[in-house]
Scaffold this active site. Structure first.
Site, short mmCIF file in Angstrom:
data_model
loop_
_atom_site.label_atom_id
_atom_site.label_comp_id
_atom_site.label_asym_id
_atom_site.label_seq_id
_atom_site.Cartn_x
_atom_site.Cartn_y
_atom_site.Cartn_z
N PRO A 88 0.82 -1.21 0.00
CA PRO A 88 0.00 0.00 0.00
C PRO A 88 0.86 1.26 0.00
O PRO A 88 0.46 2.30 -0.48
CB PRO A 88 -0.81 -0.11 1.29
CG PRO A 88 -0.63 -1.50 1.78
CD PRO A 88 0.60 -2.04 1.17
N GLU A 115 0.67 -5.89 6.65
CA GLU A 115 1.61 -5.20 7.56
C GLU A 115 3.02 -5.22 6.99
O GLU A 115 3.90 -4.54 7.49
CB GLU A 115 1.61 -5.86 8.94
CG GLU A 115 0.32 -5.66 9.71
CD GLU A 115 -0.74 -6.66 9.31
OE1 GLU A 115 -1.85 -6.60 9.85
OE2 GLU A 115 -0.45 -7.52 8.43
N ARG A 157 -0.42 -7.93 -21.39
CA ARG A 157 -1.21 -7.55 -22.56
C ARG A 157 -0.41 -6.64 -23.49
O ARG A 157 -0.77 -6.44 -24.65
CB ARG A 157 -2.51 -6.88 -22.19
CG ARG A 157 -2.38 -5.52 -21.52
CD ARG A 157 -3.71 -4.98 -21.10
NE ARG A 157 -4.51 -4.57 -22.23
CZ ARG A 157 -4.43 -3.36 -22.80
NH1 ARG A 157 -3.55 -2.48 -22.36
NH2 ARG A 157 -5.20 -3.04 -23.82
N ASP A 172 -5.70 2.14 -26.12
CA ASP A 172 -6.61 2.02 -24.97
C ASP A 172 -6.45 3.25 -24.06
O ASP A 172 -5.62 4.10 -24.29
CB ASP A 172 -6.35 0.71 -24.22
CG ASP A 172 -4.93 0.65 -23.67
OD1 ASP A 172 -4.51 -0.42 -23.24
OD2 ASP A 172 -4.25 1.69 -23.69
#
Ligand SMILES: Nc1cc(-c2cccs2)n[nH]1
Length: 242
Positions: A88, A115, A157, A172
């Site tokens: 994160p 954590e 991709r 895209d």
């Protein structure tokens, strides 16, 4: 490209062998190897984490286990790796990151728990290889496995031969810095809603202009940050309305 994933949930990564990525693997474009972190534990409980120094909630993953696992996995193939650790607190993973990763010979993913992994693991390997701690978004997962599925799909991709139509990757969302506009297919009218006339006009110049305007409009509305980040020369005179 060779992809290694070290995880305590190898089953979670099984989808990497399905569909798009399955075909790419069958075609030899991508080689995926999954490794169970617990294979490098030596205690009966196969312990992979411990309480954090300094106290606080949760558990931190032990450096010894990760060190033995990553030494073994890295040594299992001669291609030099980029080590990718979803977290994160990582740098944002973006389409630009995906494009950069698509040029790598080998990616080794270390899936940690929320954590985290003892910081000394990243610090140790950063002295030998490029190591990236990456975040796939500002929300918290339980472990890095879902992030690896996202990252591998976004990278794979882009590899030549993986997508049926290579133009898709070039056109895209984010490839030109804008969000993609709306798309339509048959029937011409569905539940009283008609496909925009211009798209059936056959006038390719007008169609390109209309699509650009819809992309600019959507980007201005949903992601003004992307519009602000566009280099000046990427907006032409006709774009100035947004
Ligand atoms: N973007 C992001 C990554 C993560 C985790 C990675 C590893 C455990 S939780 N949460 N959110």
């Amino acid at each position: 490209m060779r992809i290694d994933v070290v995880t305590i949930f190898p089953g979670y990564l099984a989808p990497l062998r399905e569909s798009l990525l399955g075909r790419a693997a069958d075609a030899g474009l991508i080689e995926v190897a999954l490794h169970d972190l617990r294979s490098w534990t030596h205690d009966v409980h196969q312990t992979v984490d411990d309480a954090p120094y300094g106290g606080g909630p949760g558990m931190v993953m032990r450096p010894q286990v990760w060190g033995e696992a990553l030494d073994a996995v890295i040594a299992s193939d001669s291609r030099p790796p980029r080590l990718v650790v979803p977290a994160p607190a990582g740098r944002s993973f973006t389409q630009a990151t995906a494009r950069a990763y698509a040029t790598e010979q080998r990616l080794v993913f270390a899936c940690g728990r929320y954590e985290g992994i003892d910081q000394r693991v990243v610090d140790h390997y950063s002295r030998q290889f490029p190591v990236d701690e990456v975040s796939i978004g500002d929300y918290v997962l339980v472990g890095g496995e879902a992030a690896v599925l996202v990252i591998v799909e976004a990278v794979a991709r882009l590899l030549p031969g993986v997508l049926g139509n290579p133009r898709s990757a070039a056109e895209d969302s984010f490839s030109d810095g804008l969000l993609e506009g709306p798309a339509y297919t048959r029937p011409e009218v569905w539940r009283g809603q008609a496909v925009p006339e211009v798209l059936r006009s056959g006038n390719h110049g007008a169609i390109a202009r209309w699509r650009r305007d819809r992309a600019l409009e959507r980007t201005a509305k949903r992601r003004p940050d992307l519009l602000a980040a566009l280099p000046e020369d990427r907006l032409d005179a006709a774009d100035q309305a947004f």
